[in-house]
Design a protein around this motif. Sequence first.
Motif, mmCIF file in Angstrom:
data_model
loop_
_atom_site.group_PDB
_atom_site.id
_atom_site.type_symbol
_atom_site.label_atom_id
_atom_site.label_comp_id
_atom_site.label_asym_id
_atom_site.label_seq_id
_atom_site.Cartn_x
_atom_site.Cartn_y
_atom_site.Cartn_z
ATOM 1 N N UNK A 513 0.831 -1.201 0.000
ATOM 2 C CA UNK A 513 0.000 0.000 0.000
ATOM 3 C C UNK A 513 0.871 1.259 0.000
ATOM 4 N N UNK A 514 1.991 1.181 0.734
ATOM 5 C CA UNK A 514 2.855 2.356 0.855
ATOM 6 C C UNK A 514 3.412 2.749 -0.507
ATOM 7 N N UNK A 515 3.903 1.768 -1.224
ATOM 8 C CA UNK A 515 4.454 2.047 -2.545
ATOM 9 C C UNK A 515 3.366 2.527 -3.501
ATOM 10 N N UNK A 517 0.349 3.969 -2.790
ATOM 11 C CA UNK A 517 -0.176 5.292 -2.463
ATOM 12 C C UNK A 517 0.894 6.375 -2.615
ATOM 13 N N UNK A 518 2.137 5.995 -2.389
ATOM 14 C CA UNK A 518 3.198 6.972 -2.596
ATOM 15 C C UNK A 518 3.307 7.324 -4.076
ATOM 16 N N UNK A 519 3.184 6.301 -4.922
ATOM 17 C CA UNK A 519 3.165 6.557 -6.359
ATOM 18 C C UNK A 519 1.954 7.399 -6.744
ATOM 19 N N UNK A 520 0.819 7.119 -6.072
ATOM 20 C CA UNK A 520 -0.382 7.906 -6.334
ATOM 21 C C UNK A 520 -0.182 9.369 -5.934
ATOM 22 N N UNK A 521 0.434 9.575 -4.775
ATOM 23 C CA UNK A 521 0.708 10.941 -4.320
ATOM 24 C C UNK A 521 1.689 11.622 -5.271
ATOM 25 N N UNK A 522 2.713 10.874 -5.680
ATOM 26 C CA UNK A 522 3.714 11.440 -6.582
ATOM 27 C C UNK A 522 3.073 11.909 -7.887
ATOM 28 N N UNK A 523 2.163 11.082 -8.410
ATOM 29 C CA UNK A 523 1.570 11.388 -9.719
ATOM 30 C C UNK A 523 0.419 12.373 -9.602
ATOM 31 N N UNK A 524 -0.595 11.984 -8.803
ATOM 32 C CA UNK A 524 -1.833 12.764 -8.772
ATOM 33 C C UNK A 524 -1.729 14.024 -7.907
ATOM 34 N N UNK A 525 -1.008 13.932 -6.842
ATOM 35 C CA UNK A 525 -0.972 15.063 -5.911
ATOM 36 C C UNK A 525 0.171 16.014 -6.218
ATOM 37 N N UNK A 526 1.371 15.468 -6.222
ATOM 38 C CA UNK A 526 2.544 16.343 -6.368
ATOM 39 C C UNK A 526 2.757 16.764 -7.817
ATOM 40 N N UNK A 527 2.963 15.801 -8.693
ATOM 41 C CA UNK A 527 3.325 16.137 -10.071
ATOM 42 C C UNK A 527 2.193 16.854 -10.791
ATOM 43 N N UNK A 528 0.969 16.357 -10.650
ATOM 44 C CA UNK A 528 -0.145 16.988 -11.355
ATOM 45 C C UNK A 528 -0.402 18.412 -10.861
ATOM 46 N N UNK A 529 -0.395 18.564 -9.549
ATOM 47 C CA UNK A 529 -0.651 19.904 -9.012
ATOM 48 C C UNK A 529 0.474 20.864 -9.372
#
Length: 753
Positions: A513-515, A517-529
């Motif tokens: 889950x960590x990997x 959701x971290x990938x999700x945060x990296x893509x959807x939250x950090x990179x996209x924003x």
Amino acid sequence: PFHSGKSFLLNALLGDTKVFSIGRKTSPETMGIWLCRTNMVASDGSEVWLMDSEGFFGPGIAESYDAKIFTIATLLGGHLVYNTVKVIDQQAVNLLEMLARRAQLFRTRTSTEPANLVTPEFLSVKSFPPLTWVVEDFVQEMPDSVAHAADPATAWLRSYLSCVNDSSGDEVHILSRLYSDVKVKTLFLPATTKSDLQDLSKLEWQKLTTEFKQELGDLKKHILASLHARSFEGEPMTGRTLERSLRFIVQGLQRGKFHELPSLWVTWTQQVAEMSLQDADGWFLSLLGSIDHDEDPLPLRDFNNQVEDARTKSVQFYMELLKDFDVSPDIPELRKRMSVHFQQKLGLYHERVQRWVGELIAKEKDGFSKLLSQRELPFDPDVFRKKGEDAIRKLVDDFNAKLQVFSSRGKQPVHGKTAQMPVITQDPASQLSTDLHTLLSARELENEREIAQYFKAAVAAAEEAVDRELKVIGNKLVGMAQMKELYSIVQSRCWQAFEDKLAGHKWMKLLHHHKTHKSLVQTDTYENKMARFNAANDQRLSAHFRTALERCRSSYKTRKTNMAMPVSESDLVAEHRQLAASVRELLDEQGRDLQDTDAYRGALRSLETVLEEGFAQIKQKNVELWKVHSDEATRCALRENEAVHKNCRYVCLFTWVPMVHKAKSRKHLLNCLSRSGTGTRMSQSMQNQVFEDWYNKDLAHDAATVWTNFCLFLGTPIIGTLGLCLVSGCGRRPPPPIPQQQYPYAGSRPWYG
């Protein structure tokens, strides 16, 4: 029965108390059947013989012997007198009915003798001769229920008789159906003193009581009134036929035609044996009822032991009941009966065991469920699974051990079968393991949901951190360096917020889950924003620098038009350089800290293009202004060109070669400029630029004419040469050689056959 006064009654009917032997002792006096020929005459005129039979229940006499004596008397006699003492009771009636039934059965069976044997007619008659029941020594009053009947004594007897259905369907008394007539006569005491009653053979007729003699007379009259001779071969029976009839009956008895019935003792013994079986069986049932009555069923070993103990007690009880009787114990029958109750008890026991196993499984499941609920979620899934599997394994092992102890059958029983465990469709241990794994999976699913909530919260925290950092920047313009720094700060805040939410459960970093959701945060939250912010920043930068560029362009155009011209080329360059620097400074002021952005560089490139174009324009304008100020020199040069053109005749390089025409024109203008005041103020390069502008614009027509002449001069010889080549065929390909004919045979000539 013996000593009931049969012999004395016959003596009294004869009027002689000494005909048949009468004893004063308790032992029976008459044995077998005694016959006495009398002087009495029957109603049909036949001679009357009296038969005195042995009494019932004599010492050492079997019941079958008494029944045979009664049967002979019933079949041979023309009138049967059955006497008892004092009363008629149910036991005496039952005995008479049984004896009569047996006599009837014997008569029916002997009527089927072979044809070579002569059967007496009386054996074919459906009913026996008349029956008179004499109650001697009767002194009581009749019961009220029969006291007012026409014949109270007979009604008294009928109240005891059994009833059966006759051929018409009506109920009749058994004795009334077997005997042609049934009557009861009572006789008073023949004497009243003890000495007389002890030995009635010594009592003379005159000493008999009056009541006895009167009732005796009525009895004798009743008997003789309906008495007639028995028939044999259609004739009244004689002494010889009596002997033949008696022999026939005795032989029938010897041939087994008489149905033997067990004695009362044997019957009672059999009843005792049967009742003993019933009692032992009933006691076994009672003992079974006290087995396995607690809330939980007994273990199989205890159940078998208690059942076998109940069987043993029942067998011992059965043996104790038969101890004083000459009866062989029927242990197999008792076991068979106990087996029926055991099977019923076993069915109930199996139901209780199945219910207990189900409740035990439910109890284990409840305990395991409580154990799972005590673990606070979230929990490390691997550790949770391992501990759950260990707990399940221990619970199943303990359950299986408990079930094995419970299902131990114990020692082999002696008096019956061993109870076994009920057949259960699914193995209880397997069922428990499956159910516990189901509970564990359900709890694991809850744990996964809780973990997912934690990661969801971590993602939300990371997103909130990114939004917070970007909100601080707002709509400010950010340069490349600032953007890079912002990327680093936002990334740091994002992962810090994400990891802080999971800090309480370090094992979460090891989950997939960590990997994910971290990938999700990296893509959807950090990179996209950040990409959206960067794109918006680029748009703002583009708009900002478009505005700045327009402002710089406007300022440049305004100041460019205010430049003094014509000036020298160096002054023009210096002044324009100063103007360009000020315009660039204006752009830099609008893009301070933004000079590392593409928008700034693009605006700067556009501004440089504007400056270059503007410089070219003012440079051209400066040249044109110098040309305007050099108008005198240009007219001078034009006159010199015309003079040269006039001096040329048919062939002149000035009018036919462009290079010569341009060189002559340059020389003329430069000479004229050197002679004018304006020319002295222009540099050599400026003079050349003025010439180029003058030659390309003012002498454009003349230059074009020279170029036309030049082209005609060079093009005419080339065209002529090409025309001659076409006419003469130069460059044409030679025709191909003609192939020689080949012949099939060697020689110079073909062969024509």
